[in-house]
Design an enzyme around this catalytic site. Structure first.
Site, PDB file in Angstrom:
ATOM      1  CB  THR A  50      33.696 -10.666  62.033  1.00  0.00           C
ATOM      2  OG1 THR A  50      34.328 -10.424  60.773  1.00  0.00           O
ATOM      3  CG2 THR A  50      32.668 -11.768  61.895  1.00  0.00           C
ATOM      4  CG  ASN A 136      33.023  -4.524  52.072  1.00  0.00           C
ATOM      5  OD1 ASN A 136      31.860  -4.194  52.294  1.00  0.00           O
ATOM      6  ND2 ASN A 136      33.349  -5.741  51.719  1.00  0.00           N
ATOM      7  CB  THR A 220      41.775 -13.017  78.928  1.00  0.00           C
ATOM      8  OG1 THR A 220      41.276 -13.809  80.011  1.00  0.00           O
ATOM      9  CG2 THR A 220      43.039 -12.301  79.331  1.00  0.00           C
ATOM     10  CB  CYS A 330      35.470 -19.162  45.788  1.00  0.00           C
ATOM     11  SG  CYS A 330      35.780 -20.075  44.303  1.00  0.00           S
TER      12      CYS A 330
HETATM   13  N1  PLP Z   1      32.805  -4.945  57.838  1.00  0.00           N
HETATM   14  C1  PLP Z   1      33.399  -4.488  56.734  1.00  0.00           C
HETATM   15  C2  PLP Z   1      32.745  -3.397  55.938  1.00  0.00           C
HETATM   16  C3  PLP Z   1      34.625  -5.010  56.319  1.00  0.00           C
HETATM   17  O1  PLP Z   1      35.217  -4.565  55.206  1.00  0.00           O
HETATM   18  C4  PLP Z   1      35.211  -6.033  57.106  1.00  0.00           C
HETATM   19  C5  PLP Z   1      36.492  -6.658  56.708  1.00  0.00           C
HETATM   20  O2  PLP Z   1      36.924  -6.589  55.596  1.00  0.00           O
HETATM   21  C6  PLP Z   1      34.546  -6.477  58.261  1.00  0.00           C
HETATM   22  C7  PLP Z   1      33.341  -5.896  58.593  1.00  0.00           C
HETATM   23  C8  PLP Z   1      35.115  -7.546  59.116  1.00  0.00           C
HETATM   24  O3  PLP Z   1      36.092  -7.023  59.987  1.00  0.00           O
HETATM   25  P1  PLP Z   1      37.196  -7.982  60.619  1.00  0.00           P
HETATM   26  O4  PLP Z   1      38.072  -8.437  59.500  1.00  0.00           O
HETATM   27  O5  PLP Z   1      37.917  -7.100  61.611  1.00  0.00           O
HETATM   28  O6  PLP Z   1      36.490  -9.109  61.287  1.00  0.00           O
END
Ligand code: PLP
Length: 394
Positions: A50, A136, A220, A330
């Site tokens: 993220t 995903n 850090t 949700c």
């Molecule tokens: N991008 C995709 C395609 C994901 O599937 C995910 C998490 O499921 C993320 C970004 C987010 O990654 P993180 O959980 O390491 O913040």
């Protein structure tokens, strides 16, 4: 990682413990770089996918606009993860960014004509294009080489969220300008990941502070997590081919048996290598092998179960010991259909009646047997509950 958890030391400190921690970080950076085929200096550790996505989207948009004030637009696919979509929306709302939301086809793959159109009309205004390497929810793998050709040949930066792809498909980081990777998707710890971004680019930081990570990402570093991430990534990449083949075969068996057990279930996303029966897919692509050239992630199986609320089915299966997920969020207690399925052209009811079964490196044939045993009673019960309510006690 467990060895590192027993030690202390800030990798930015000059004393002996700090220097030792720094050595672990730099060796881990080399392992990550080697696994991804990039230079160690290209690896910027973050708190996960993220943060890396936010850093790419906001950071490269800002730095691009600072360098050339006509670069006020970006383009992302409509099926991106929220870690890309939400910072993009933030730039629209707070920075007046213009955005092309690029269409995907009925299997969830990027529509290349839509991309070509956006680039030919807006190349000089685009600061960045971001297209995920693999989706995903429905597992669609993007044709990144073709995308890179279209985007980068016009002098536009390309970022790809490869969180789902690394360790399952061949990810050639040299095809893009920036790449997102996450620790927990490759079998490593939660809360760590990286943005791979060449030294010629300096995304504007989201975090300001101690100037760590090329001054792109202050804070850090979590040394044990970084060490665990590097070890997991190395293992995932080095065993990728055999693992992908084995899991794809298990997944193909799962799909065939789900369609057998619930004949009106619909397989969403790109087609798979093995024989599948049952109803039409939401855009069935040409049959394709499950190896390196596959269109779909090896561990992904995603279905619509007509007449079921996905979240209700999820709870019923969970109670039977099968953990799966819906792509929906949700909001205020009301299940929302997945934006990915809507972008693929699904209607609201099909999108809400969908579930994803993901297989990973620990999945076994017994897991598939247990899913199949639990599925029919759960689907029957979810159907009786209908599309609007979650059954009591589920
Ligand atoms: N991008 C995709 C395609 C994901 O599937 C995910 C998490 O499921 C993320 C970004 C987010 O990654 P993180 O959980 O390491 O913040």
């Amino acid at each position: 990682m467990t060895a590192e958890l027993e030690r202390v030391g800030n990798a930015s400190s000059l004393h002996a413990s700090g220097r030792r921690a720094r050595r672990v970080v730099e060796e881990s950076r080399e392992r990550v770089a080697e696994s991804l085929g990039v230079r160690p200096s290209d690896v910027v550790f973050t708190s996960g996918g993220t943060e890396a996505d936010n850093l790419a989207i906001k950071g490269l948009f800002w730095s691009g606009r600072d360098a050339d004030d006509s670069r006020t637009a970006l383009a992302v696919s409509a099926a991106e993860h929220h870690a890309v979509l939400d910072p993009t929306q933030w730039l629209i709302d707070h920075e007046g960014a213009a955005v092309c939301f690029l269409p995907v086809d009925s299997t969830g793959r990027l529509d290349l004509d839509g991309l070509r159109e956006c680039i030919s009309e807006h190349a000089s205004q685009l600061g960045l294009v971001s297209i995920m390497w693999a989706n995903n929810e429905v597992g669609a793998i993007s044709p990144i080489a073709e995308i890179a050709d279209i985007v980068r040949s016009r002098g536009v930066l390309l970022h790809s969220d490869a969180v789902q792809a690394v360790g399952w498909v061949d990810v050639d980081a040299s095809l893009v300008d920036a790449l997102t990777v996450s620790g927990h998707k490759v079998g490593g710890p939660l809360g760590v990941g990286a943005l791979v971004v060449g030294r010629d680019l300096s995304p504007t930081p989201l975090l300001h502070g101690g100037g760590q990570e090329r001054d792109i990402r202050s804070g850090t570093l979590d040394v044990p997590a970084v060490a665990g991430f590097a070890a997991a990534l190395e293992a995932a990449v080095s065993t990728r081919l055999e693992r992908s083949r084995a899991i794809a075969a298990l997944r193909d068996n799962l799909i065939a048996r789900v369609l057998d057990a619930v004949p009106d279930a619909v397989l969403n996303g790109p087609a798979v290598g093995g024989p599948t029966s049952g109803g039409p897919t939401l855009g069935r692509a040409d049959l394709n092998g499950s190896g390196d050239s596959a269109l779909r992630l090896p561990g992904n199986a995603h279905f619509t179960f007509p007449g079921c609320e996905g979240d209700a089915l999820l709870m019923l299966l969970d109670a039977a010991g099968v953990e799966c997920s819906t792509g929906s969020a949700c909001q205020a207690g009301v299940p929302q259909p997945s934006h990915v399925l809507l972008a693929m052209g699904a209607d609201d009811a099909s999108a809400r009646g969908s579930l994803r079964f993901s297989l990973g490196h620990t999945s076994t044939a017994r897991d598939v047997d247990e899913l199949i045993a639990a599925l029919t009673p759960s689907v029957d019960r979810a159907r009786r509950a209908g599309l609007t309510t979650v059954p009591a006690g589920a």
